[in-house]
Structures are given as structure tokens and as C-alpha cells.
Design a protein around this motif. Structure first.
Motif, PDB file in Angstrom:
ATOM      1  N   UNK A  21     -28.353  38.287   8.358  1.00 56.40           N
ATOM      2  CA  UNK A  21     -27.586  37.559   7.316  1.00 56.40           C
ATOM      3  C   UNK A  21     -27.378  36.192   7.620  1.00 56.40           C
ATOM      4  N   UNK A  22     -27.436  35.429   9.206  1.00 54.22           N
ATOM      5  CA  UNK A  22     -27.034  34.291   9.847  1.00 54.22           C
ATOM      6  C   UNK A  22     -28.193  33.688   9.167  1.00 54.22           C
ATOM      7  N   UNK A  23     -29.260  33.621   8.472  1.00 53.28           N
ATOM      8  CA  UNK A  23     -30.291  32.693   8.616  1.00 53.28           C
ATOM      9  C   UNK A  23     -29.979  32.863   6.793  1.00 53.28           C
ATOM     10  N   UNK A  24     -29.844  32.978   6.244  1.00 54.93           N
ATOM     11  CA  UNK A  24     -29.959  32.623   4.644  1.00 54.93           C
ATOM     12  C   UNK A  24     -29.071  32.302   4.478  1.00 54.93           C
ATOM     13  N   UNK A  25     -29.829  31.357   2.965  1.00 55.33           N
ATOM     14  CA  UNK A  25     -28.452  30.224   3.035  1.00 55.33           C
ATOM     15  C   UNK A  25     -27.846  30.426   1.631  1.00 55.33           C
ATOM     16  N   UNK A  26     -27.902  31.737   0.930  1.00 56.32           N
ATOM     17  CA  UNK A  26     -26.806  32.189  -0.571  1.00 56.32           C
ATOM     18  C   UNK A  26     -26.129  32.423  -0.364  1.00 56.32           C
ATOM     19  N   UNK A  27     -24.617  32.282  -0.509  1.00 59.12           N
ATOM     20  CA  UNK A  27     -23.834  33.420  -0.334  1.00 59.12           C
ATOM     21  C   UNK A  27     -24.175  35.097  -0.907  1.00 59.12           C
ATOM     22  N   UNK A  73     -32.924  44.162   3.427  1.00 57.32           N
ATOM     23  CA  UNK A  73     -33.472  42.394   3.508  1.00 57.32           C
ATOM     24  C   UNK A  73     -34.448  42.356   3.189  1.00 57.32           C
ATOM     25  N   UNK A  74     -36.371  42.499   3.340  1.00 49.53           N
ATOM     26  CA  UNK A  74     -36.768  42.106   1.846  1.00 49.53           C
ATOM     27  C   UNK A  74     -36.539  41.035   1.077  1.00 49.53           C
ATOM     28  N   UNK A  75     -35.781  42.268   0.580  1.00 49.52           N
ATOM     29  CA  UNK A  75     -35.073  42.036  -0.867  1.00 49.52           C
ATOM     30  C   UNK A  75     -34.925  40.292  -1.047  1.00 49.52           C
ATOM     31  N   UNK A  76     -33.200  40.902   0.153  1.00 49.67           N
ATOM     32  CA  UNK A  76     -32.495  39.575   0.238  1.00 49.67           C
ATOM     33  C   UNK A  76     -33.032  38.138   0.742  1.00 49.67           C
ATOM     34  N   UNK A  77     -34.329  38.078   1.611  1.00 50.78           N
ATOM     35  CA  UNK A  77     -34.841  37.190   1.567  1.00 50.78           C
ATOM     36  C   UNK A  77     -35.453  36.580   0.655  1.00 50.78           C
ATOM     37  N   UNK A  78     -36.556  37.446  -0.097  1.00 50.15           N
ATOM     38  CA  UNK A  78     -37.161  37.075  -1.262  1.00 50.15           C
ATOM     39  C   UNK A  78     -36.080  35.966  -2.080  1.00 50.15           C
ATOM     40  N   UNK A  79     -34.607  36.590  -2.375  1.00 43.15           N
ATOM     41  CA  UNK A  79     -33.605  36.297  -2.927  1.00 43.15           C
ATOM     42  C   UNK A  79     -33.226  35.103  -3.217  1.00 43.15           C
ATOM     43  N   UNK A  80     -33.194  34.282  -1.614  1.00 43.88           N
ATOM     44  CA  UNK A  80     -33.002  33.749  -1.205  1.00 43.88           C
ATOM     45  C   UNK A  80     -32.793  31.894  -1.700  1.00 43.88           C
ATOM     46  N   UNK A  81     -31.471  31.016  -1.642  1.00 46.82           N
ATOM     47  CA  UNK A  81     -32.004  29.330  -1.878  1.00 46.82           C
ATOM     48  C   UNK A  81     -31.900  29.642  -3.873  1.00 46.82           C
ATOM     49  N   UNK A  82     -31.093  30.750  -4.441  1.00 46.20           N
ATOM     50  CA  UNK A  82     -30.792  30.702  -5.551  1.00 46.20           C
ATOM     51  C   UNK A  82     -28.996  30.471  -5.552  1.00 46.20           C
ATOM     52  N   UNK A  83     -28.599  31.850  -6.903  1.00 50.16           N
ATOM     53  CA  UNK A  83     -27.704  32.080  -6.980  1.00 50.16           C
ATOM     54  C   UNK A  83     -27.260  32.911  -5.608  1.00 50.16           C
ATOM     55  N   UNK A  84     -26.355  33.086  -5.883  1.00 47.62           N
ATOM     56  CA  UNK A  84     -25.240  34.763  -4.833  1.00 47.62           C
ATOM     57  C   UNK A  84     -25.693  35.803  -5.495  1.00 47.62           C
ATOM     58  N   UNK A  85     -26.082  36.140  -4.239  1.00 49.59           N
ATOM     59  CA  UNK A  85     -26.543  38.028  -3.766  1.00 49.59           C
ATOM     60  C   UNK A  85     -24.850  38.877  -4.000  1.00 49.59           C
ATOM     61  N   UNK A  86     -25.177  39.803  -4.589  1.00 46.80           N
ATOM     62  CA  UNK A  86     -24.325  40.876  -4.904  1.00 46.80           C
ATOM     63  C   UNK A  86     -24.925  42.231  -4.976  1.00 46.80           C
ATOM     64  N   UNK A  87     -24.969  43.217  -3.450  1.00 49.28           N
ATOM     65  CA  UNK A  87     -25.767  44.151  -3.048  1.00 49.28           C
ATOM     66  C   UNK A  87     -24.650  45.399  -3.511  1.00 49.28           C
ATOM     67  N   UNK A  88     -24.874  46.005  -4.653  1.00 52.81           N
ATOM     68  CA  UNK A  88     -23.849  47.022  -5.064  1.00 52.81           C
ATOM     69  C   UNK A  88     -24.822  48.470  -5.254  1.00 52.81           C
ATOM     70  N   UNK A  89     -25.522  49.290  -3.667  1.00 51.04           N
ATOM     71  CA  UNK A  89     -23.642  49.195  -2.280  1.00 51.04           C
ATOM     72  C   UNK A  89     -24.303  49.840  -1.519  1.00 51.04           C
ATOM     73  N   UNK A  90     -24.179  49.256  -0.527  1.00 52.45           N
ATOM     74  CA  UNK A  90     -24.995  49.230   1.244  1.00 52.45           C
ATOM     75  C   UNK A  90     -24.469  51.113   1.029  1.00 52.45           C
ATOM     76  N   UNK A  91     -23.070  52.435   0.900  1.00 46.05           N
ATOM     77  CA  UNK A  91     -23.206  53.158   1.740  1.00 46.05           C
ATOM     78  C   UNK A  91     -24.571  54.260   0.178  1.00 46.05           C
ATOM     79  N   UNK A  92     -24.514  53.544  -0.695  1.00 44.94           N
ATOM     80  CA  UNK A  92     -25.908  54.775  -1.651  1.00 44.94           C
ATOM     81  C   UNK A  92     -26.898  53.526  -0.523  1.00 44.94           C
ATOM     82  N   UNK A  93     -27.245  52.725  -0.310  1.00 48.31           N
ATOM     83  CA  UNK A  93     -28.738  52.121   0.466  1.00 48.31           C
ATOM     84  C   UNK A  93     -28.855  53.007   1.547  1.00 48.31           C
ATOM     85  N   UNK A  94     -27.500  53.269   2.513  1.00 43.99           N
ATOM     86  CA  UNK A  94     -27.418  53.900   3.271  1.00 43.99           C
ATOM     87  C   UNK A  94     -28.194  55.489   3.375  1.00 43.99           C
ATOM     88  N   UNK A  95     -27.522  56.278   1.952  1.00 44.05           N
ATOM     89  CA  UNK A  95     -28.257  57.745   1.796  1.00 44.05           C
ATOM     90  C   UNK A  95     -29.366  58.149   1.235  1.00 44.05           C
TER      91      UNK A  95
END
Length: 167
Positions: free
Chosen positions: A109-115, A67-89
Motif C-alpha cells: 500500500x505505501x508504494x501505490x500512487x493512486x488512492x 496486489x497485482x491488480x492494484x499495481x496494474x491499475x495504479x497511476x489512474x483514478x482511485x480504486x475501490x476494492x469491494x470487498x476484502x472479506x470476500x477476498x479472504x473467503x
């Protein structure tokens, strides 16, 4: 703004599909990698993913604090998170409250500006695992995928490199 979840089995083509979807948005794409190179095999997998992407991607390595990484990178290009299951692990290994983390991600997620384009594995389609840890992981992944799918604008399931739109 769009939230897209792309799921599928191992080697189904979901990462390649997610990279293509991320590139459809304007701006410099950001690759948020949750994998850690803890052994030679994972180093090789990470290198393969890097080699496939063009050099203009911004890369962030984020094994836990998504979540902090998505907030920190918000406002620019789209973010690709690869992958959620590794994050869960990673969360399970670090003995963090994965349910809290997943719910916090969905709530942010609803408060983010960038895809954001998420990749996740569909791990519950096979046989029931023979040990408690594997069953716990499988169950957690299924719950996580449901939560993030509900918070997503689009959901795709990739099989044999072919995407199927679910939502």
C-alpha cells in the motif's frame, strides 16, 4: 494518495459510502470486484452493485490476486476494492496462505500512487460461531481488518448508512 478502509455490518451502507468516497478523487474510478458469481443469489447482488454505479467506472474482477491488480491499475483514478472479506473467503477456499496475502497487501500500500478505498465486513460483533470453519473465518477476518486498518490513512465504521470516523 490515500488508503481508506470502510467497515460495517451486512447491509450497513458501506459499499454505497465507499463508492461516494472513491468518486471524490480525480480521474476515472476503478471498481475492483472480489466476488464471484457462483450462484443466482450472488449474480443478483453483483447486478445490483453494477446498476448503482455510473457507467464510467472501469471494472476489474479479481477474486484472488489483489496486489497485482492494484499495481496494474495504479497511476489512474482511485480504486475501490469491494470487498476484502470476500477476498479472504476466496483465499481460504483456494487454500492459499491468507496471512501472507494480507501482509503482502499491507506492505504494498505505501508504494501505490493512486488512492484505494477498501470495503470490509465487521464479522466479529455477533455470537461465537458454532463450527470450527466459521470461527476460523471470523478470526481471520478480524486479524485482516486490523492489519489493513493499521496500514490505512482513514478508517470508517458504517452503521445504518451513517459513517463514523475511527481514524
Amino acid at each position: 494518495m490515500a488508503i481508506i478502509l470502510i467497515t460495517g455490518g451486512a447491509r450497513s451502507g458501506k459499499s454505497k459510502r465507499a463508492e461516494m468516497r472513491t468518486r471524490t478523487f480525480p480521474g476515472q474510478p476503478v471498481y475492483v470486484a472480489t466476488a464471484e458469481a457462483l450462484d443466482a443469489e450472488m449474480e443478483a447482488r453483483i447486478a445490483k452493485h453494477r446498476a448503482r454505479r455510473e457507467a464510467d467506472w472501469i471494472e476489474r474482477e479479481v477474486p484472488l490476486d489483489l496486489v497485482p491488480a492494484l499495481v496494474a491499475t495504479d497511476g489512474g483514478g482511485a480504486r475501490l476494492v469491494d470487498c476484502l472479506t470476500l477476498w479472504l473467503s476466496n483465499l481460504l477456499h483456494a487454500e492459499r496462505n491468507w496471512e501472507h496475502e494480507v501482509n503482502a497487501l499491507a506492505a504494498a500500500l505505501p508504494s501505490l500512487k493512486s488512492p484505494v478505498v477498501f470495503v470490509t465486513n465487521e464479522v466479529g460483533l455477533g455470537i461465537v460461531p458454532d463450527n470450527a470453519l466459521a470461527r476460523r473465518y471470523r478470526d481471520a477476518a478480524g486479524i485482516m481488518n486490523q492489519v489493513i486498518a493499521a496500514a490505512s490513512d482513514e478508517v470508517e465504521f458504517v452503521v445504518a448508512g451513517l459513517p463514523m470516523k475511527l481514524k
